[in-house]
Design a protein around this motif. Sequence first.
Motif, PDB file in Angstrom:
ATOM      1  N   TYR A  74      20.903  -3.649  23.869  1.00  0.00           N
ATOM      2  CA  TYR A  74      19.804  -3.489  24.238  1.00  0.00           C
ATOM      3  C   TYR A  74      18.567  -4.160  23.447  1.00  0.00           C
TER       4      TYR A  74
ATOM      5  N   MET B  22      13.164   0.020  27.310  1.00  0.00           N
ATOM      6  CA  MET B  22      11.840  -0.743  27.483  1.00  0.00           C
ATOM      7  C   MET B  22      11.944  -2.124  27.255  1.00  0.00           C
TER       8      MET B  22
ATOM      9  N   SER C 220      18.753   7.702  15.653  1.00  0.00           N
ATOM     10  CA  SER C 220      19.193   7.095  17.049  1.00  0.00           C
ATOM     11  C   SER C 220      20.699   7.137  17.025  1.00  0.00           C
TER      12      SER C 220
END
Length: 363
Positions: free
Chosen positions: A59, A223, A152
């Motif tokens: 992503y 996003m 993350s």
Amino acid sequence: MSALLPMPRLRPALARAERGDGATSPDSAGRRELADAYGRVATDLRVSLTDRCNLRCTYCMPAEGLPWLARDELLSDAETIRLVEIGVRLLGIGTVRLTGGEPLLRRGLEQLVADIAALRPRPVIALTTNGIGLATRAAALAEAGLDRINISLDTLDRNTFKQLSRRDRLADVLAGVSAARAAGLRPVKINTVLMRGINDREAPALLHWAMAEGVQLRFIEQMPLDAQHAWQRSEMVTADEIRDRLSTTVELVEDEADARRRGSAPAELFRVGGTEHRVGIIASVTRPFCGACDRVRLTADGQIRNCLFARTESDLRTSLRSGASDEEIADQWVVAVRGKRAGHGIDDPSFLQPSRPMSAIGG
Ligand code: SAM
């Protein structure tokens, strides 16, 4: 543009005398605020230290990586510290978050942290990292002055990790999380992006893992910041879906005190019923929090950006390398923030994805 939520946290004015260009004049010590035209004041500086990364999350960037910045385009350590010092000493920056790309890839990161910790007033120093290599560096980073860390982690399953990040590094990330805790970094926050049909079913398992580890999990809506421009709103796992999915195994309690304390924090916090544990959901797309934004970004090549989604930048590197004084650089920075837009505008029909991907801006 979505409604602006909630009201910005206004700091006591350092100096607010309006000048002709809408910026403020410095006080007698040369200090002023990074105020924008909507009453928000930027106090949280996100500094990208590199655009390179050792993962290839689907992503975020393509399998082959991206054309990286050339070495002479990157700010040197001395240039980075000079700009951060101007932000802290003259412009009211109180928090410095180091990010990237992957900031652990920056040589001399520990020294940079120590140099920032030596600034006065001493800012809070945070790091956003994928955690690879942290196992052997967390203690030295904490020793150098690092206060907080966000790591993350999108999955606890080795195969899913390989599929999502195109690298077999789950064990390194988990070792990094343990090392961050052992080094006394508090809080340790975990950033998770859920992808439909890939790791979205893991949301409850990730929460139970975070509770057992004593770390705070925050789910971030995906996003439109991928280098491939493949993001589709219909494919995004929304904050409401995340909440529904978690609620199948735990009770999520909205705590009034958390809501009052939220301030400029991007995460909406929920208490897990029967515990004191909190889980965050960052609804950047479906419930933007631009009205309370106190962030400003410095890219690894010395550009000031007001927003991840900004389409303009202010070039501090050229000013720095052409001999501008601290005051002139501060002036340029003030003018740049004055032009911050009311919101990211993802919902505007005219929305255009920024040309730089997240990894090159600094996430
Ligand atoms: N490499 C570091 C890391 O992994 O934390 C710092 C940079 S990375 C761009 C910062 C965060 O942005 C990560 O948590 C990552 O998952 C997230 N991220 C990257 N692309 C994103 C996107 N399109 N939407 C939401 N979050 C994204």
